[in-house]
Design a protein around this motif. Sequence first.
Motif, mmCIF file in Angstrom:
data_model
loop_
_atom_site.group_PDB
_atom_site.id
_atom_site.type_symbol
_atom_site.label_atom_id
_atom_site.label_comp_id
_atom_site.label_asym_id
_atom_site.label_seq_id
_atom_site.Cartn_x
_atom_site.Cartn_y
_atom_site.Cartn_z
ATOM 1 N N GLU A 187 0.831 -1.205 0.000
ATOM 2 C CA GLU A 187 0.000 0.000 0.000
ATOM 3 C C GLU A 187 0.868 1.258 0.000
ATOM 4 O OE1 GLU A 187 -2.578 -0.293 3.339
ATOM 5 O OE2 GLU A 187 -3.633 -2.087 2.588
ATOM 6 N N PHE A 188 1.955 1.206 0.750
ATOM 7 C CA PHE A 188 2.874 2.336 0.830
ATOM 8 C C PHE A 188 3.446 2.655 -0.553
ATOM 9 C CE2 PHE A 188 7.163 4.005 1.190
ATOM 10 C CZ PHE A 188 7.040 5.016 2.133
ATOM 11 N N LEU A 189 3.934 1.623 -1.245
ATOM 12 C CA LEU A 189 4.560 1.840 -2.548
ATOM 13 C C LEU A 189 3.540 2.247 -3.607
ATOM 14 C CD1 LEU A 189 7.086 -1.130 -2.502
ATOM 15 C CD2 LEU A 189 7.643 1.307 -2.353
ATOM 16 N N VAL A 190 2.396 1.578 -3.620
ATOM 17 C CA VAL A 190 1.351 1.931 -4.592
ATOM 18 C C VAL A 190 0.892 3.373 -4.366
ATOM 19 C CG1 VAL A 190 -1.018 1.446 -5.316
ATOM 20 C CG2 VAL A 190 0.601 -0.438 -4.977
ATOM 21 N N GLY A 191 0.809 3.767 -3.097
ATOM 22 C CA GLY A 191 0.411 5.132 -2.779
ATOM 23 C C GLY A 191 1.398 6.169 -3.258
ATOM 24 N N ARG A 192 2.620 5.752 -3.534
ATOM 25 C CA ARG A 192 3.653 6.662 -4.044
ATOM 26 C C ARG A 192 3.910 6.457 -5.536
ATOM 27 N NH1 ARG A 192 3.643 6.369 0.968
ATOM 28 N NH2 ARG A 192 4.555 7.914 2.388
ATOM 29 N N GLY A 193 2.958 5.799 -6.193
ATOM 30 C CA GLY A 193 3.016 5.708 -7.643
ATOM 31 C C GLY A 193 3.811 4.554 -8.200
ATOM 32 N N PHE A 194 4.209 3.585 -7.360
ATOM 33 C CA PHE A 194 4.951 2.440 -7.863
ATOM 34 C C PHE A 194 3.995 1.401 -8.444
ATOM 35 C CE2 PHE A 194 8.167 4.354 -5.271
ATOM 36 C CZ PHE A 194 9.379 3.942 -5.809
ATOM 37 N N LEU A 195 4.454 0.748 -9.499
ATOM 38 C CA LEU A 195 3.683 -0.310 -10.160
ATOM 39 C C LEU A 195 4.295 -1.654 -9.802
ATOM 40 C CD1 LEU A 195 1.478 -1.021 -12.340
ATOM 41 C CD2 LEU A 195 3.371 -0.972 -13.999
ATOM 42 N N GLU A 196 3.480 -2.583 -9.294
ATOM 43 C CA GLU A 196 3.989 -3.921 -8.980
ATOM 44 C C GLU A 196 4.091 -4.736 -10.263
ATOM 45 O OE1 GLU A 196 3.472 -7.616 -5.850
ATOM 46 O OE2 GLU A 196 1.849 -6.160 -6.040
ATOM 47 N N VAL A 197 5.236 -5.376 -10.465
ATOM 48 C CA VAL A 197 5.488 -6.166 -11.670
ATOM 49 C C VAL A 197 6.034 -7.534 -11.278
ATOM 50 C CG1 VAL A 197 5.917 -4.127 -13.100
ATOM 51 C CG2 VAL A 197 7.830 -5.240 -11.910
ATOM 52 N N GLU A 198 6.104 -8.413 -12.256
ATOM 53 C CA GLU A 198 6.659 -9.753 -12.048
ATOM 54 C C GLU A 198 7.708 -10.011 -13.122
ATOM 55 O OE1 GLU A 198 2.977 -11.843 -12.355
ATOM 56 O OE2 GLU A 198 2.792 -12.054 -10.192
ATOM 57 N N THR A 199 8.884 -10.422 -12.713
ATOM 58 C CA THR A 199 9.968 -10.718 -13.646
ATOM 59 C C THR A 199 10.328 -12.201 -13.537
ATOM 60 O OG1 THR A 199 11.634 -10.077 -12.010
ATOM 61 C CG2 THR A 199 10.844 -8.361 -13.521
ATOM 62 N N PRO A 200 11.107 -12.723 -14.486
ATOM 63 C CA PRO A 200 11.333 -14.178 -14.536
ATOM 64 C C PRO A 200 11.987 -14.744 -13.277
ATOM 65 C CG PRO A 200 12.007 -13.150 -16.597
ATOM 66 C CD PRO A 200 11.713 -12.035 -15.640
ATOM 67 N N MET A 201 11.465 -15.878 -12.825
ATOM 68 C CA MET A 201 12.080 -16.623 -11.723
ATOM 69 C C MET A 201 13.139 -17.582 -12.247
ATOM 70 S SD MET A 201 10.303 -15.532 -9.085
ATOM 71 C CE MET A 201 10.075 -16.664 -7.728
ATOM 72 N N MET A 202 12.966 -18.030 -13.503
ATOM 73 C CA MET A 202 13.970 -18.862 -14.172
ATOM 74 C C MET A 202 14.670 -17.994 -15.208
ATOM 75 S SD MET A 202 12.217 -22.624 -14.576
ATOM 76 C CE MET A 202 10.985 -22.060 -15.764
ATOM 77 N N GLN A 203 15.987 -17.901 -15.109
ATOM 78 C CA GLN A 203 16.735 -16.988 -15.952
ATOM 79 C C GLN A 203 17.880 -17.713 -16.644
ATOM 80 O OE1 GLN A 203 17.974 -13.787 -13.354
ATOM 81 N NE2 GLN A 203 15.877 -13.156 -12.897
ATOM 82 N N PRO A 204 18.204 -17.340 -17.872
ATOM 83 C CA PRO A 204 19.302 -18.002 -18.578
ATOM 84 C C PRO A 204 20.673 -17.638 -18.031
ATOM 85 C CG PRO A 204 18.376 -16.247 -19.922
ATOM 86 C CD PRO A 204 17.465 -16.397 -18.748
ATOM 87 N N LEU A 205 20.763 -16.498 -17.330
ATOM 88 C CA LEU A 205 22.012 -16.067 -16.711
ATOM 89 C C LEU A 205 21.757 -15.729 -15.253
ATOM 90 C CD1 LEU A 205 23.367 -13.636 -19.451
ATOM 91 C CD2 LEU A 205 24.090 -15.987 -19.050
#
Length: 533
Positions: A187-205
Motif C-alpha cells: 500500500e505504501f509503494l502503490v500510494g507513491r506511484g509504484f507499479l507492482e510487476v513480475e519478472t522471470p524466476m527462471m533466468q538463462p544467466l
Amino acid sequence: MSSSSDSDQVVQRKANLEALKALGVEVYPGSFKIGAGISVLVNEHGASNSEALEIAKIETRTAGRILSIRSFGKANFLVISDGQSKIQLYIRKDELSDRDFQVFKLLDFGDWIGVEGALFRTKTKELTIRASSLTFLAKCLLPLPEKWHGLQDIETRYRQRYLDLIVNPDSRRIFEIRSNAISVIREFLVGRGFLEVETPMMQPLAGGAAARPFATHHNALDLPLFLRIAPELYLKRLLVGGMRKVYEINRNFRNEGISRKHNPEFTMLEAYEAFGDGETMLMLTEAMVRESANAISNGEPISFGDLSIDYSLPFERVSYGDLFESSLGLSMCDESAIRARAAEANIEDSGTKDHWLLVSELFDQVAEHNIDASRPTFVTDFPSAISPLTRPHEGDPSLSHRWELFIGGMEIANAYTELNDPDLQLNRFTEQLAGADDEVEAFRTLDEDFINALRVAMPPAGGLGVGIDRIAMLLTNNKSIRDVVLFPLMKSQESNDYPTLFPFSMFNGFIFFICYYLRGLGSYFRALVWGYY
C-alpha cells in the motif's frame, strides 16, 4: 507425533472413522456453508452478557477443529477453534438427533466439525453454542501433540508447520504480522506511484548479485536455466522501457549456506525509481520501515531480543569509511595496514586477495558489529570496488552512492544510485568476471542483453532491495529466519541416500558447468567481435 502403524490411538481413530461410515455419515464432505466464523462470533458477542444473549436469541452456523472433549453426565462440552479463536459447544442427547449424538460419541481430538445452535453463556460465564445439530467434516487420524500449551520441539515445528499452527497460537500470529507488514509495504509503494510487476524466476544467466545459483533445465527448449538470485537486471530493463517506478516482492534463490539469518529461498522487495537516486531511496525506505512498524505496534517501540527499537526516531547515518576507521583504527585506503590486519584476522589469502575485498571482510568481521543494534542505521558511501552496479561519487570515484540499512544487528536493506553508463557498467562486469575462479565462471557470464538495454538508455534512477524475511523477524521478535518462513528448507530426515543417484547427479552437474564454461567463452568472443572490450 506417534507412529501411524503402532499407535493405539491411531487404531481407535480409524475404528471411529469406520463407525461413522457405518452410520451413513459422509466422512469427507465437499463443503460446509458457515454463517459466521468463530473469530467473528467471539469478536461480536464476546462482551455480551447472559441476559443480552438470551434476549437476542442468536442462531449461528459455524465450524472448527476440536481442541477439547469433556463429559459430565448428561452435559457434554466441546471446544472448537478456527485457528484464531475458540468457542465452547454444549451437547445434550435430548437436543440432538440420534444420529448426531452418535456422531458426537465418535469424535476425537483434532476432528473438524460443523455446528448449528444458539449462543448463550453457561453458569461459569463461558460463551457457548447450544448445539442443535452437528455435521462431521474431517477425521484427524493421527494424534496431535498432547500438551496444548504448545509444541516445543523446534525441528517438528519447522518440518510439520501444520502442527505448529494448530497448537501454538503465537506461530499463527507471527505469520499474520508478516502478511500485514507486506500488505502495508504494498500500500505504501502503490500510494507513491509504484507499479507492482513480475519478472522471470527462471533466468538463462545468474545476474543481479554475487551469489551461487540453483541450476535447472527446461526439457522442451533444451535450455539450461538458473533460479534467480535477484530480479535487479530485469527491473532495470523496465526503466529502459519507460516504466518510471516499479517494484517486485517475490522469492530469490541462492545455493549457499543456511544460518539463523539465511534461508536458500527467501523473499525480497526490489524497487526502482527513474529520476531518483540513493538519497531518494533512503528517504523512501525510512518512511516505509517506520510505517510498517507503526502498523504493528501503533507507534510504540518493538522488542527484538534484549533490544527495544524505536522506529519513530530519525534513523542514524554513518559513512562506511568513518565506521571502518573508528572500529579498526586505520583507514580503509591504507593497503599495507589492511593486509597486516587481515593476516592477524586469519583472512584467507590476505597477502594476495584484492585490497577492497579484504576491506569488505574486515568490515563484516569488525565494523558491522559496532553499529548500535537498537538504532536503525544507514551506512553510506560504500567503496566502488565492492559496488559494481552503483554510480561512483563525482568527486571521489573510489566511493559510490550506495548505502545499507542495519537494524537489530542485521542488514535489512541495500540501495544505491544506479549505474546507467553502459561502457562503465561493461568494465565493471568485466573486472568482476576477471576475478572469478573457474567454478564461478561456469555460472556467471556477461549479460550482453542488459548491456544492450543500457545502450538504449536508462534514465538516472535509484534502486532498493529490502529483505522481507528480516523485516518480519524484527516485527515479530524472532532471531531465526526459520520462525518467520512457513516452510523453511530442512535437511532430509532420510538416513541413507540412494547410492546409485549420487554419481549420476555429480556427472550431470559436471556436464552442466562445462557447458556453461564454454558458453562463457562464447560470450567473451562475441564481445570481442562487437567491440565491447
